[in-house]
Design an enzyme around this catalytic site. Structure first.
Site, PDB file in Angstrom:
ATOM      1  N   GLY A 141       0.848  -1.192   0.000  1.00  0.00           N
ATOM      2  CA  GLY A 141       0.000   0.000   0.000  1.00  0.00           C
ATOM      3  C   GLY A 141       0.878   1.233   0.000  1.00  0.00           C
ATOM      4  N   SER A 142       1.497   1.502   1.175  1.00  0.00           N
ATOM      5  CA  SER A 142       2.388   2.670   1.270  1.00  0.00           C
ATOM      6  C   SER A 142       3.616   2.521   0.371  1.00  0.00           C
ATOM      7  CB  SER A 142       2.837   2.864   2.726  1.00  0.00           C
ATOM      8  OG  SER A 142       1.746   3.295   3.511  1.00  0.00           O
ATOM      9  N   GLY A 254      -4.674  14.412  -6.304  1.00  0.00           N
ATOM     10  CA  GLY A 254      -5.679  13.704  -5.514  1.00  0.00           C
ATOM     11  C   GLY A 254      -5.670  14.119  -4.057  1.00  0.00           C
ATOM     12  N   ARG A 280     -28.398  23.109  23.623  1.00  0.00           N
ATOM     13  CA  ARG A 280     -28.479  22.074  24.664  1.00  0.00           C
ATOM     14  C   ARG A 280     -28.363  22.719  26.055  1.00  0.00           C
ATOM     15  NH1 ARG A 280     -30.079  16.937  26.183  1.00  0.00           N
ATOM     16  NH2 ARG A 280     -28.690  16.174  27.816  1.00  0.00           N
ATOM     17  N   GLN A 291     -16.684  26.937  29.837  1.00  0.00           N
ATOM     18  CA  GLN A 291     -15.371  27.134  29.204  1.00  0.00           C
ATOM     19  C   GLN A 291     -14.821  25.875  28.547  1.00  0.00           C
ATOM     20  OE1 GLN A 291     -12.767  29.044  32.024  1.00  0.00           O
ATOM     21  NE2 GLN A 291     -13.643  31.049  31.603  1.00  0.00           N
ATOM     22  N   GLU A 379      -4.950   7.553  -0.223  1.00  0.00           N
ATOM     23  CA  GLU A 379      -4.123   8.477  -1.018  1.00  0.00           C
ATOM     24  C   GLU A 379      -2.876   8.913  -0.240  1.00  0.00           C
ATOM     25  OE1 GLU A 379      -5.943  11.109  -3.728  1.00  0.00           O
ATOM     26  OE2 GLU A 379      -7.764   9.913  -3.896  1.00  0.00           O
ATOM     27  N   GLY A 380      -2.373   7.989   0.566  1.00  0.00           N
ATOM     28  CA  GLY A 380      -1.168   8.220   1.353  1.00  0.00           C
ATOM     29  C   GLY A 380      -1.505   8.517   2.798  1.00  0.00           C
TER      30      GLY A 380
HETATM   31  N1  CAA Z   1       5.856  13.834  -8.585  1.00  0.00           N
HETATM   32  C1  CAA Z   1       6.734  13.473  -9.547  1.00  0.00           C
HETATM   33  N2  CAA Z   1       7.705  12.537  -9.338  1.00  0.00           N
HETATM   34  C2  CAA Z   1       7.765  11.971  -8.117  1.00  0.00           C
HETATM   35  C3  CAA Z   1       6.874  12.311  -7.077  1.00  0.00           C
HETATM   36  C4  CAA Z   1       5.893  13.284  -7.356  1.00  0.00           C
HETATM   37  N3  CAA Z   1       5.009  13.658  -6.415  1.00  0.00           N
HETATM   38  N4  CAA Z   1       7.165  11.580  -5.987  1.00  0.00           N
HETATM   39  C5  CAA Z   1       8.220  10.817  -6.314  1.00  0.00           C
HETATM   40  N5  CAA Z   1       8.576  11.060  -7.600  1.00  0.00           N
HETATM   41  C6  CAA Z   1       9.687  10.463  -8.342  1.00  0.00           C
HETATM   42  C7  CAA Z   1      11.006  10.755  -7.618  1.00  0.00           C
HETATM   43  O1  CAA Z   1      11.530  12.002  -8.017  1.00  0.00           O
HETATM   44  C8  CAA Z   1      11.866   9.600  -8.060  1.00  0.00           C
HETATM   45  O2  CAA Z   1      12.342   9.860  -9.353  1.00  0.00           O
HETATM   46  P1  CAA Z   1      13.906   9.544  -9.744  1.00  0.00           P
HETATM   47  O3  CAA Z   1      14.117   8.093  -9.443  1.00  0.00           O
HETATM   48  O4  CAA Z   1      13.995   9.872 -11.199  1.00  0.00           O
HETATM   49  O5  CAA Z   1      14.724  10.419  -8.867  1.00  0.00           O
HETATM   50  C9  CAA Z   1      10.875   8.454  -8.192  1.00  0.00           C
HETATM   51  O6  CAA Z   1       9.574   9.047  -8.327  1.00  0.00           O
HETATM   52  C10 CAA Z   1      10.866   7.538  -6.983  1.00  0.00           C
HETATM   53  O7  CAA Z   1      10.588   8.342  -5.838  1.00  0.00           O
HETATM   54  P2  CAA Z   1      10.953   7.880  -4.359  1.00  0.00           P
HETATM   55  O8  CAA Z   1      12.377   7.429  -4.337  1.00  0.00           O
HETATM   56  O9  CAA Z   1      10.541   8.939  -3.410  1.00  0.00           O
HETATM   57  O10 CAA Z   1      10.010   6.581  -4.210  1.00  0.00           O
HETATM   58  P3  CAA Z   1       9.721   5.649  -2.964  1.00  0.00           P
HETATM   59  O11 CAA Z   1       9.627   4.257  -3.437  1.00  0.00           O
HETATM   60  O12 CAA Z   1      10.673   5.968  -1.848  1.00  0.00           O
HETATM   61  O13 CAA Z   1       8.209   6.049  -2.529  1.00  0.00           O
HETATM   62  C11 CAA Z   1       6.445   7.307  -1.547  1.00  0.00           C
HETATM   63  C12 CAA Z   1       7.790   7.293  -2.295  1.00  0.00           C
HETATM   64  C13 CAA Z   1       6.201   8.791  -1.338  1.00  0.00           C
HETATM   65  C14 CAA Z   1       6.515   6.615  -0.232  1.00  0.00           C
HETATM   66  C15 CAA Z   1       5.343   6.681  -2.434  1.00  0.00           C
HETATM   67  O14 CAA Z   1       5.516   5.290  -2.564  1.00  0.00           O
HETATM   68  C16 CAA Z   1       3.958   6.966  -1.898  1.00  0.00           C
HETATM   69  O15 CAA Z   1       3.410   8.059  -2.107  1.00  0.00           O
HETATM   70  N6  CAA Z   1       3.323   5.977  -1.220  1.00  0.00           N
HETATM   71  C17 CAA Z   1       1.914   6.085  -0.832  1.00  0.00           C
HETATM   72  C18 CAA Z   1       1.058   5.544  -1.950  1.00  0.00           C
HETATM   73  C19 CAA Z   1      -0.356   6.020  -1.871  1.00  0.00           C
HETATM   74  O16 CAA Z   1      -0.641   7.195  -1.631  1.00  0.00           O
HETATM   75  N7  CAA Z   1      -1.265   5.113  -2.147  1.00  0.00           N
HETATM   76  C20 CAA Z   1      -2.662   5.430  -2.218  1.00  0.00           C
HETATM   77  C21 CAA Z   1      -3.249   4.828  -3.468  1.00  0.00           C
HETATM   78  S1  CAA Z   1      -4.730   5.500  -4.089  1.00  0.00           S
HETATM   79  C22 CAA Z   1      -5.905   5.119  -2.931  1.00  0.00           C
HETATM   80  O17 CAA Z   1      -5.755   5.441  -1.800  1.00  0.00           O
HETATM   81  C23 CAA Z   1      -7.116   4.367  -3.316  1.00  0.00           C
HETATM   82  C24 CAA Z   1      -8.122   5.129  -4.042  1.00  0.00           C
HETATM   83  O18 CAA Z   1      -8.746   4.608  -4.975  1.00  0.00           O
HETATM   84  C25 CAA Z   1      -8.468   6.500  -3.605  1.00  0.00           C
END
Ligand code: CAA
Length: 397
Positions: A141-142, A254, A280, A291, A379-380
């Site tokens: 997930g994360s 998002g 109430r 308070q 969404e994180g």
């Molecule tokens: N915009 C553009 N590029 C980005 C970025 C962003 N916001 N975030 C990271 N990147 C790029 C980085 O620059 C990096 O690029 P390079 O390799 O070229 O330098 C690359 O992506 C990898 O980035 P990280 O090294 O930071 O990646 P990581 O594996 O350490 O993970 C994390 C980063 C922030 C933890 C990410 O995995 C994350 O956001 N996790 C949470 C996921 C999430 O939100 N899931 C929810 C899913 S949707 C949902 O909830 C269901 C639904 O239907 C609503």
């Protein structure tokens, strides 16, 4: 002054007449059509298709999409204002609106070819079809880059064959079209992930079990299972190997939507608490004269307004990024982190002010409390938002 202090001073979003008209239209619709059915759909857990279709006809399923592609042709401020009003009436509806607008449509707008926009954006932005975003898997997930699902290019190079399992797909049980993130080259880590445009009516895609959830119960969530699902190469979104960055960039948009949803839930709970504190009676007067209740009201109101300012700061940053090509990751994460934690704080305090009545299903307080909880997770998580903010501040990426 620091950069963020300068940004705060420069945050000058203006409400146009169009924004004001939108707010009054959505507010009226939310009050007359959504709020009266919110409890019933929360109870049954059914997807509120009729009201979602109506919102599609009102242009609310593709708010930032140009009219030429079936949308309302408005801006991020319009999207956020809509999310707040809808979430105030019912968080489930706002979850569906959010995924359709800022995950699905946003991705197509930012990365779709003209042909892809015609096939995959127009029907969803116009509300005729429902869109979904599919990133999470049962084991990840994360840590979104760790994926077990695979897409393998056919020998003749015309299509990919997809196998694997996606979980927690919002609108999964009903979505017609989806954006799928899956691994096309596992040896490359996150640079081996590719985004695909998926037609959910084709063979090889099965909708898994619907998740029984604590809150946002009317927003249907399920697994999606791919078994030898064939997708043409024309449906690769944004280029092979660019899927992870697309997923992250789209989540930035998002997260502003989820922050607005959290603000809407918090406002609904706060307004109920304020009303209750005024009316109430206990110990010879309205409880608002005590308070301890006043402290709660002051803290709730302050955090709500701080959330609103962080959301507007993120909206401004997103609009600036659109013009300059920069990023607004930190601003979006700060807004989502603070607003979601505020929603938990406010719904808890509002329930507390109501005492036993707040705990009863006869009032919407317990629904606000249950619905708010997911905003700290999807969404994180709050932990991921803190990680994103701190890494950006420390220059660790
Ligand atoms: N915009 C553009 N590029 C980005 C970025 C962003 N916001 N975030 C990271 N990147 C790029 C980085 O620059 C990096 O690029 P390079 O390799 O070229 O330098 C690359 O992506 C990898 O980035 P990280 O090294 O930071 O990646 P990581 O594996 O350490 O993970 C994390 C980063 C922030 C933890 C990410 O995995 C994350 O956001 N996790 C949470 C996921 C999430 O939100 N899931 C929810 C899913 S949707 C949902 O909830 C269901 C639904 O239907 C609503």
């Amino acid at each position: 002054m620091t950069d963020s202090a300068l940004n705060a001073v420069q945050t000058v979003l203006t409400m146009s007449e169009e924004h004001e008209a939108l707010v009054s239209m959505v507010r009226r619709f939310a009050k007359e059509r959504i709020a009266p059915v919110a409890e019933e759909f929360d109870h049954s857990g059914e997807f509120p298709l009729a009201t979602i279709k109506e919102m599609g006809r009102m242009g609310l399923m593709g708010i930032e999409v140009p009219e030429a592609y079936g949308g309302a042709g408005m801006d991020t401020l319009a999207y956020v204002l809509t999310m707040v009003e809808v979430a105030k009436a019912d968080a489930s509806h706002s979850t569906i609106v959010s995924v359709n607008n800022s995950l699905y449509c946003h991705a197509l707008m930012a990365f779709g070819t003209e042909d892809q926009k015609q096939r995959f954006l127009v029907p969803v932005a116009s509300g005729e079809k429902i869109g979904a975003y599919s990133l999470t898997e049962p084991q990840s997930g994360s840590d979104a880059a760790t994926m077990a699902s695979r897409a393998v290019l056919s020998e003749d190079g015309t299509h990919y064959v997809i196998n694997g399992r996606k979980s927690w797909v919002t609108s999964g049980p009903v979505a017609d079209l989806m954006i799928l993130f899956t691994m096309t080259d596992a040896s490359k880590g996150n640079k081996g992930i590719t985004a695909f445009l998926i037609d959910a009516s084709l063979p090889g895609l099965k909708r898994g079990k619907k998740e029984p959830k604590l809150g946002i119960r009317a927003s249907a969530t399920s697994e999606i299972v791919y078994e030898d699902y064939r997708v043409p190469v024309e449906n690769v979104l944004g280029g092979v190997g660019n899927g992870f960055k697309i997923a992250m960039q789209v989540l930035d948009a998002g997260r502003i939507g989820i922050a607005a949803q959290a603000l809407g839930i918090a406002e609904a709970a706060y307004e109920a608490a304020l009303d209750y504190a005024r009316t109430r009676q206990a110990f010879g007067g309205a409880i608002g004269q005590f308070q301890m209740i006043q402290q709660k009201i002051a803290d709730m109101k302050t955090r709500i307004e701080a959330s609103r300012l962080l959301i507007m700061n993120a909206v401004q940053a997103k609009m600036t990024a659109k013009a300059t090509g920069g990023r607004y990751t930190t601003e979006a994460s700060m807004a989502k982190l603070f607003a979601s934690e505020t929603a938990m704080f406010v719904t808890d305090e509002a329930l507390q002010i109501h005492g036993g009545m707040g705990y009863s299903k006869e009032m919407p307080l317990e629904r606000y409390y249950r619905d708010a909880r997911i905003t700290r997770i999807y969404e994180g998580t709050s932990e991921i938002q803190r990680m994103v903010i701190a890494r950006n501040e420390l220059g660790l990426r």
